[in-house]
Design a protein around this motif. Structure first.
Motif, short mmCIF file in Angstrom:
data_model
loop_
_atom_site.label_atom_id
_atom_site.label_comp_id
_atom_site.label_asym_id
_atom_site.label_seq_id
_atom_site.Cartn_x
_atom_site.Cartn_y
_atom_site.Cartn_z
N LYS A 1 73.54 -1.13 48.63
CA LYS A 1 72.62 -0.99 47.59
C LYS A 1 71.97 -1.57 46.50
O LYS A 1 71.65 -2.66 46.64
N VAL A 2 71.06 -1.37 45.76
CA VAL A 2 69.84 -2.05 44.95
C VAL A 2 70.25 -1.72 42.95
O VAL A 2 70.61 -1.06 43.08
N ARG A 3 69.62 -2.46 42.35
CA ARG A 3 69.81 -2.94 40.74
C ARG A 3 68.77 -2.65 40.28
O ARG A 3 67.59 -2.60 40.60
N ASP A 4 68.73 -1.13 39.27
CA ASP A 4 67.56 -0.91 38.66
C ASP A 4 66.85 -1.54 38.20
O ASP A 4 67.54 -2.74 37.53
N ALA A 5 65.93 -1.04 37.00
CA ALA A 5 65.93 -2.07 35.86
C ALA A 5 66.55 -2.01 34.88
O ALA A 5 66.61 -3.12 34.10
N GLY A 6 67.82 -1.59 34.97
CA GLY A 6 69.09 -1.71 33.70
C GLY A 6 69.90 -2.95 33.81
O GLY A 6 70.68 -2.82 33.30
N GLY A 7 69.80 -3.29 35.05
CA GLY A 7 70.41 -3.94 35.92
C GLY A 7 71.80 -2.88 36.94
O GLY A 7 73.47 -3.72 36.90
N ILE A 8 72.31 -1.39 37.07
CA ILE A 8 72.88 -0.77 37.32
C ILE A 8 72.39 -0.81 38.52
O ILE A 8 71.61 -0.40 38.83
N ASN A 9 73.47 -1.10 39.62
CA ASN A 9 73.86 -0.68 40.62
C ASN A 9 73.52 0.89 41.80
O ASN A 9 74.47 1.52 41.27
N LYS A 10 72.63 0.92 42.50
CA LYS A 10 72.88 1.98 42.48
C LYS A 10 72.91 2.21 43.97
O LYS A 10 71.79 1.41 44.63
N SER A 11 73.18 3.36 44.59
CA SER A 11 73.66 3.34 46.50
C SER A 11 73.14 5.17 47.14
O SER A 11 73.13 4.88 48.22
N ARG A 12 72.29 5.66 46.07
CA ARG A 12 72.19 6.89 46.47
C ARG A 12 70.93 6.26 47.53
O ARG A 12 70.00 5.86 46.82
N ARG A 13 70.81 7.01 47.91
CA ARG A 13 69.71 6.92 49.25
C ARG A 13 68.04 6.94 48.32
O ARG A 13 67.43 6.45 48.59
N VAL A 14 68.53 8.33 47.92
CA VAL A 14 67.08 9.36 46.70
C VAL A 14 66.96 8.11 45.50
O VAL A 14 65.67 7.18 45.14
#
Length: 752
Positions: free
Chosen positions: A597-610
């Motif tokens: 997972k990585v964090r987006d610009a808003g600091g929310i963790n994203k785990s979807r491959r897309v």
């Protein structure tokens, strides 16, 4: 006197009437009581008979419906007969003609005769007098029939010439399917041609297993070796006992795990390699709950697979309640329309109770329901889930999923639940799984349908080629490139490059073979595994269980020894070949780590491959868009920068090919440097002509603008995209062109 007598008579009449009235009332009461008594007795005797009669009527109705369905299934196949003259005057004569023909053919092949009831309908195709020819279909049996002679002798009647019209038997088929061509032998490795022609349904095998431990790679190697003997596509794992969260890609599977406490709990998944590209995301909720979102073939909606490991009955109430609250919260927040919940629930469901028919079927194991079983039923009722274990009838010995260490107690505590039971064809327990665990694997079959013309993916970079294979590739490439100048004389640069690239890739594919499977374990280890497999499949006893436990320890020790020996041999081989261990380390590191997972610009963790790809793309776009100070450098005054760039020489191209590094990952085209080096004599003159055309036209092929970007973790927070270093895997042909095409290189500047 007369008056007194008259009064006496009147009183007597009155008394007599009163007696009559009382007697009538008593008679009516007695009659009513007797009637009620007789009626109740008759009803009591007749009620069971009436109920039995109704039950028999229902059973007769059900049997009639089943008989009709079976007859319909038996009659559903089409038989097209060729070469029958049109002499009949009515449908009855046509029926007799068809029966005689089928029985005549059956008698030649020693088959049983067909009966009239087996044929639902007979008619001719096309209009009367039509000469239109239709495709010839090989006749298929109306019902399963075995020939009386040896099964190895196959009788195939030769079709006669086509008649003016065709005769069909069975369900109407105005457009018979066309005869399909056989697929390539390589394609047959992936798809069954017979099933494929019929567009037959197939299944995805979704299973769950409590492995007790996968703490070391030795345990994982033992598990993957056992999985070779069974069918599986997605495997949920409980009690992995690994710390942290990782996604590891191996040659045959994708391994995900989530753990929080070293040596305790832990859940995860194994995904077979043909479904890796379909994975949408992994979400690790806790060390007891993990979620897989995956796109399965021919399903528009994503499937959510929830793997769990529930607390035992001895756990405190707060822990158990929190676990089921987390499951409900996960289902609400993260799952999609299609849902599967599976794993070790440590629960006994017992028999189905009134009102539970939608979640629990009639085929359960045992009658007792535990506290965790009550929580499991409530979970299923609250989320409209069906327990697949109870839906399909199995033998009792094929129902239990856990056995106590002494073999005294057996229970069904591992389950697979889904909100789409109609998509599943079966759920069973894998009885003889050769792995060291006291749980048995639960497996469900999900129905899917393959595409009509799938093309198996082939990655030439994953196959180690032999010297003979390289010679064959060069030979095939030389034959294809003989007429290069003639075929590409009037082509543009892009078309020429496409011609060259297609020639190289097609030459590689002509000699491709199956990837050679390396021997993972020694003969000693394999013998131990085989001995344990035989003991597992035999009748249990205390002595055999003790022997299985001893064998499991010996197998674990032997696997550890085999892996160590294999590593030492690999290191020794590379030290002798190159004098270093860098390539040995690369070979031994046989897995790729995915970004969880990585964090987006808003600091929310994203785990979807897309989402991860989008975040990485936007990050590097913004990074490269930033303005940087320009660096100025002085050129050699002896170099004339205004003069024309000289043509590329063939010896420069040959030198560029020779100096390319080996064992490097290729770009999107899959052409590695080893191919270019082996085919140098064939490709050098072609590359020379192509590179000169590129310099003259000042246009490059579109393929050179594309590359595969690999992100390598450096240090720091793994969820911060800025802590990854991008590496571009570009076309090796482009790298070859860049060396002689540099106008101010040492060799080329001397020719100015």
């Amino acid at each position: 006197m007369e008056q007194q007598l008259q009064r006496f008579l009147e009183k007597m009449d009155e008394k007599i009437n009163n007696v009559k009235d009382q007697f009538s009332i008593q008679v009516e009461d007695l009659t009513q009581k007797f009637t009620n008594s007789v009626t109740s007795t008759i009803e009591e005797k007749l009620t069971p008979l009436v109920e039995e009669n109704l039950k028999l009527k229902k059973e007769v109705t059900t049997l009639k419906r089943k008989t009709y369905e079976l007859e319909r299934v038996v009659r559903k196949n089409n038989v097209i007969l060729h070469g029958l003259e049109e002499t009949e005057e009515n449908n009855t004569q046509l029926m007799e003609l068809v029966l005689n023909t089928l029985n005549e053919v059956g008698s030649n092949g020693k088959m049983e005769n067909f009966d009239k009831w087996e044929i639902s309908e007979v008619y001719r195709l096309g209009k009367r007098g039509s000469m239109k020819r239709r495709p010839i279909l090989q006749p298929t049996s109306l019902s399963p029939r075995k020939p009386e002679h040896n099964k190895q002798q196959n009788y195939t009647p030769k079709p006669n010439t086509l008649p003016s019209r065709l005769v069909t038997v069975g369900v109407r088929d105005y457009h018979p399917p066309k005869q399909e061509n056989s697929y390539h032998s390589y394609h047959n490795q992936f798809i069954d041609d017979d099933n494929y022609k019929d567009n037959a349904l197939t299944t995805v095998q979704i299973a769950s297993l409590n492995v007790l431990t996968l703490k070391t790679d030795d345990n994982l190697a033992e598990l993957t070796n056992a999985l070779r003997d069974i069918k599986w596509d997605i495997l949920g794992l409980s009690e992995i006992r690994r710390d942290g969260e990782e996604i590891l890609q191996r040659s045959d599977y994708l391994f995900y795990y989530k753990g929080e406490i070293p040596g305790r709990n832990g859940v995860g998944f194994l995904i077979k390699k043909h479904l890796i590209a379909n994975v949408e995301e992994f979400i690790g909720i806790s060390d007891r709950i993990a979620l897989l979102n995956i796109k399965l073939p021919l399903y528009k909606d994503i499937w959510s697979v929830l793997q769990i490991y529930a607390p035992t009955e001895k756990a405190d109430q707060e822990t158990a309640n929190k676990f089921y609250d987390d499951i409900n919260e996960t289902i609400i927040k993260y799952t999609h329309k299609n849902l599967i919940v599976m794993g070790d629930f440590n629960a006994q469901t017992g028999e189905c109770q009134p009102g539970e028919e939608t979640v629990l079927g009639p085929h359960t194991y045992g009658t007792k329901r535990s506290k965790n079983g009550e929580k499991l039923i409530n979970l299923a009722l609250g989320n409209n889930l069906t327990i697949l274990n109870s839906k399909y009838k199995k033998k009792t010995k094929r129902k239990w999923t856990w056995v106590s260490p002494g073999g005294t107690y057996k229970n069904e505590i591992d389950f697979i639940l889904t909100n789409k039971p109609k998509y599943f064809t079966d759920a069973n327990v894998v009885n003889r799984f050769n792995f060291n665990t006291n749980h048995r694997m639960v497996r469900a079959e999900l129905r899917i349908q393959k595409h009509k013309n799938p093309r198996p993916k082939y990655n030439p970079t994953k196959i180690k080629r032999t010297s003979q294979q390289y010679e064959d590739i060069v030979s095939n490439l030389a034959k294809k490139c003989v007429n290069y100048m003639k075929d590409t004389n009037k082509m543009e640069v892009q078309d020429k490059y496409n011609w060259i690239e297609n020639s190289i890739t097609s030459a590689i594919k002509t000699v491709r073979e199956k990837e050679q499977k390396t021997k993972k374990f020694s003969s000693k280890t394999m013998n131990l595994l085989e001995e344990r497999k035989e003991l597992i499949s035999s009748i249990n006893s205390d002595s055999k269980r003790r022997r299985i436990s001893e064998l499991s320890k010996e197998i674990n020790h032997s696997i550890r020894k085999d892996r160590k020996q294999s590593r030492m041999e690999t290191i020794e081989r590379h030290i002798i070949a190159s004098g270093g261990i860098k390539k040995a380390h690369k070979e031994l590191l046989n897995s790729k780590r995915w970004i969880t997972k990585v964090r987006d610009a808003g600091g929310i963790n994203k785990s979807r491959r897309v989402d991860i790809k989008t975040i990485a793309t936007n990050y590097y776009k913004e990074l490269y868009r930033q303005e940087h100070s320009e660096l100025e450098c002085e050129l050699d005054p002896a170099v004339d920068t205004d003069s024309d760039i000289p043509c590329v020489l063939q010896r420069e191209v040959e030198k560029a090919i020779e100096t390319q590094s080996s064992d490097k990952a290729p770009g999107p085209d899959g052409i590695d440097n080893e191919i270019l080096t082996k085919a140098k004599e064939v490709l050098a003159p072609i590359f020379t002509s192509l590179f000169n055309d590129i310099l003259k036209t000042e246009s490059i092929p579109e393929q050179w603008t594309k590359s595969h970007i690999i992100l390598l973790y450096k240090k720091g927070d793994k969820h911060n995209i800025g802590n990854y270093r991008p590496i571009n895997l570009m076309s090796n042909i482009y790298k070859t062109s860049a060396k002689p095409s540099t106008p101010y290189s040492t060799e080329r500047s001397g020719r100015h």
